[in-house]
Design a protein around this motif. Structure first.
Motif, PDB file in Angstrom:
ATOM      1  N   MET A   1      22.957   8.264  42.268  1.00 56.46           N
ATOM      2  CA  MET A   1      22.023   8.375  43.628  1.00 56.46           C
ATOM      3  C   MET A   1      22.963   8.662  44.797  1.00 56.46           C
ATOM      4  O   MET A   1      22.713   9.604  45.525  1.00 56.46           O
ATOM      5  N   GLN A   5      23.083  11.929  47.205  1.00 52.28           N
ATOM      6  CA  GLN A   5      23.204  11.879  48.686  1.00 52.28           C
ATOM      7  C   GLN A   5      24.293  12.678  49.145  1.00 52.28           C
ATOM      8  O   GLN A   5      24.218  13.662  50.024  1.00 52.28           O
ATOM      9  N   ASN A  44      16.139   2.395  46.738  1.00 53.09           N
ATOM     10  CA  ASN A  44      15.464   3.289  45.882  1.00 53.09           C
ATOM     11  C   ASN A  44      14.881   2.480  44.694  1.00 53.09           C
ATOM     12  O   ASN A  44      14.789   1.147  44.894  1.00 53.09           O
ATOM     13  N   ASN A  45      14.181   2.855  43.918  1.00 54.05           N
ATOM     14  CA  ASN A  45      13.511   2.310  42.680  1.00 54.05           C
ATOM     15  C   ASN A  45      14.336   1.437  42.036  1.00 54.05           C
ATOM     16  O   ASN A  45      13.690   0.463  40.950  1.00 54.05           O
ATOM     17  N   ASP A  68      15.628  10.876  52.531  1.00 51.76           N
ATOM     18  CA  ASP A  68      14.684  11.204  51.525  1.00 51.76           C
ATOM     19  C   ASP A  68      15.093  11.259  50.190  1.00 51.76           C
ATOM     20  O   ASP A  68      15.122  12.395  49.449  1.00 51.76           O
ATOM     21  N   LEU A  69      16.063  10.115  49.631  1.00 47.30           N
ATOM     22  CA  LEU A  69      16.480  10.153  48.451  1.00 47.30           C
ATOM     23  C   LEU A  69      15.588   9.070  47.359  1.00 47.30           C
ATOM     24  O   LEU A  69      16.148   8.209  46.857  1.00 47.30           O
ATOM     25  N   ASN A  70      14.472   9.420  47.314  1.00 44.88           N
ATOM     26  CA  ASN A  70      13.605   8.468  46.564  1.00 44.88           C
ATOM     27  C   ASN A  70      13.429   7.098  47.021  1.00 44.88           C
ATOM     28  O   ASN A  70      13.670   5.878  46.221  1.00 44.88           O
ATOM     29  N   LYS A  72      12.041   3.466  48.031  1.00 47.05           N
ATOM     30  CA  LYS A  72      10.964   2.673  47.601  1.00 47.05           C
ATOM     31  C   LYS A  72      10.571   1.676  48.414  1.00 47.05           C
ATOM     32  O   LYS A  72       9.398   1.076  48.405  1.00 47.05           O
ATOM     33  N   LYS A  94       6.080   8.002  53.851  1.00 42.09           N
ATOM     34  CA  LYS A  94       7.252   8.302  54.349  1.00 42.09           C
ATOM     35  C   LYS A  94       6.634   9.708  55.180  1.00 42.09           C
ATOM     36  O   LYS A  94       6.043  10.633  54.609  1.00 42.09           O
TER      37      LYS A  94
END
Length: 257
Positions: A1, A5, A44-45, A68-70, A72, A94
């Motif tokens: 991730m 980015q 993130n998740n 906006d990189l997943n 959560k 979002k």
């Protein structure tokens, strides 16, 4: 991730003839536990920290659109990323600015609506936003904070770092970059060894107790995908929050964009 980015932001400034990266805090110090209680870790998740953010109301955290990189959930109430004594809240929605394409075109602002309201307490506070459009004075002293590396090739850190930076005039900023997107603030970086670099975008530029900017982009080290933290020949660039107050108010009133 993290690699994603880097990739997303690196390709954003082709029209400026430069590459850009998000932030980490350079030549700063560890933030006291009882200060900057509005800071948020956006994750993130998988639970990985992907960006900084800041609590602006009981329902919203503000951050950069290029984060906006997943995302959560957000973590509030602790400056130490690995500490288990913290508040974790899921992101319900979002709201990325509808004009955002990449950092090179500006509009690098996003709101994260939380799944439940946050009440201020001993470890969590809101930060004020400007109430009208404003222009900062050149050399005005502000602060920027975030999590990440503390030098170009260093390791990431778990403790929130903060550093004081000076506002740089728009004229100097445009000259050093060779052009800029609309609605930005420049502070730190140029002619100094303090500011932000690769690793943790979305944090606030705080002046006079208000969040006036959002960490957006910086130059990279020539020939690499590393932020130039040793240090760049152009100012650090932030989104000017005061130019987006009407957009923010529409979202607070329940509109979708």
């Amino acid at each position: 991730m993290f690699a994603l980015q880097q990739f997303a932001v690196i390709h954003a400034l082709t029209f400026l003839g430069q590459n850009a990266l998000g932030s980490e805090i350079i030549n700063g110090k560890i933030a006291p536990d009882n200060k900057m209680l509005y800071m948020a870790s956006v994750r993130n998740n998988r639970g990985y920290h992907i960006c900084g953010g800041f609590l602006v109301s009981e329902n919203f955290v503000m951050t950069a659109a290029h984060c906006d990189l997943n995302p959560k959930h957000v973590v509030l109430g602790n400056h130490h990323l690995r500490n288990t004594d913290k508040l974790v809240i899921q992101i319900a929605e979002k709201y990325k600015h509808p004009c955002y394409r990449n950092v090179g075109h500006g509009y690098d602002i996003m709101l994260l609506k939380l799944s439940r309201p946050v009440r201020p307490c001993r470890t969590i506070k809101f930060i004020r936003l400007p109430f009208r459009e404003m222009t900062l004075n050149e050399i005005e002293k502000c602060r920027v904070a975030g999590w990440g590396k503390i030098n170009t090739r260093g390791n990431v850190v778990d403790d929130l770092r903060v550093v004081r930076v000076s506002v740089i005039s728009p004229q100097v900023c445009r000259e050093r970059w060779g052009g800029l997107p609309p609605n930005i603030i420049c502070a730190g970086g140029y002619n100094t060894t303090k500011g932000f670099c690769q690793g943790d975008s979305g944090g606030p530029l705080v002046c006079k107790g208000m969040a006036v900017g959002i960490v957006s982009f910086n130059k990279r080290l020539p020939g690499t995908e590393l932020g130039n933290c040793n240090y760049p020949d152009a100012p650090n660039v932030y989104t000017d929050i005061s130019k987006y107050l009407n957009w923010f108010r529409r979202i607070l009133q329940g509109e979708k964009s």
